[in-house]
Design a protein around this motif. Structure first.
Motif, PDB file in Angstrom:
ATOM      1  N   GLU A   1       0.799  -1.223   0.000  1.00  0.00           N
ATOM      2  CA  GLU A   1       0.000   0.000   0.000  1.00  0.00           C
ATOM      3  C   GLU A   1       0.833   1.276   0.000  1.00  0.00           C
ATOM      4  O   GLU A   1       0.293   2.372  -0.096  1.00  0.00           O
ATOM      5  CB  GLU A   1      -0.974   0.010   1.195  1.00  0.00           C
ATOM      6  N   TYR A   2       2.137   1.158   0.069  1.00  0.00           N
ATOM      7  CA  TYR A   2       3.009   2.337   0.114  1.00  0.00           C
ATOM      8  C   TYR A   2       4.022   2.339  -1.026  1.00  0.00           C
ATOM      9  O   TYR A   2       5.180   2.701  -0.853  1.00  0.00           O
ATOM     10  CB  TYR A   2       3.760   2.402   1.453  1.00  0.00           C
ATOM     11  N   ARG A   3       3.607   1.982  -2.232  1.00  0.00           N
ATOM     12  CA  ARG A   3       4.538   1.899  -3.368  1.00  0.00           C
ATOM     13  C   ARG A   3       5.091   3.261  -3.777  1.00  0.00           C
ATOM     14  O   ARG A   3       6.183   3.346  -4.326  1.00  0.00           O
ATOM     15  CB  ARG A   3       3.871   1.231  -4.568  1.00  0.00           C
ATOM     16  N   ALA A   4       4.371   4.332  -3.517  1.00  0.00           N
ATOM     17  CA  ALA A   4       4.889   5.657  -3.852  1.00  0.00           C
ATOM     18  C   ALA A   4       6.146   5.974  -3.041  1.00  0.00           C
ATOM     19  O   ALA A   4       7.057   6.640  -3.533  1.00  0.00           O
ATOM     20  CB  ALA A   4       3.830   6.721  -3.598  1.00  0.00           C
ATOM     21  N   HIS A   5       6.204   5.468  -1.824  1.00  0.00           N
ATOM     22  CA  HIS A   5       7.383   5.679  -0.993  1.00  0.00           C
ATOM     23  C   HIS A   5       8.607   4.994  -1.592  1.00  0.00           C
ATOM     24  O   HIS A   5       9.732   5.490  -1.476  1.00  0.00           O
ATOM     25  CB  HIS A   5       7.145   5.161   0.421  1.00  0.00           C
TER      26      HIS A   5
END
Length: 93
Positions: free
Chosen positions: A36-40
């Motif tokens: 859920e945090y692929r942008a990071h």
């Protein structure tokens, strides 16, 4: 390594971003491993690419015998990168 004032200002901003990226880039990589945090993950990769570019500039400064450039472009980002990796390992563990 003669530069005009504009190139020096852009270089100084780039060094600041490289220092910040070295400190927080590994942490963003660890956080980005969760689905859920692929942008990071992307932020971490771009940060580490900035650090790599800065270190290459440090190598060029070494060849030009500019010790202040070596410290600003290579030594400080490597030290901050080690600190960022330690923080990322502590956060993951």
């Amino acid at each position: 390594m003669s530069r005009d004032i504009y190139q020096t200002f852009i270089g100084a901003k780039g060094v600041a971003f490289a220092w910040i990226g070295a400190a927080i880039g590994p942490i963003f990589l660890v956080i980005g491993m969760a689905a859920e945090y692929r942008a990071h993950l992307a932020i971490g990769v771009v940060s580490l690419l900035l650090v790599a570019a800065s270190i290459f500039d440090g190598v060029r400064a070494l060849k030009a015998n500019s010790w202040s450039g070596v410290i600003a472009f290579a030594v400080v980002p490597m030290v901050l990168l080690v600190g960022g990796i330690v923080l990322a390992v502590m956060e993951a563990g």
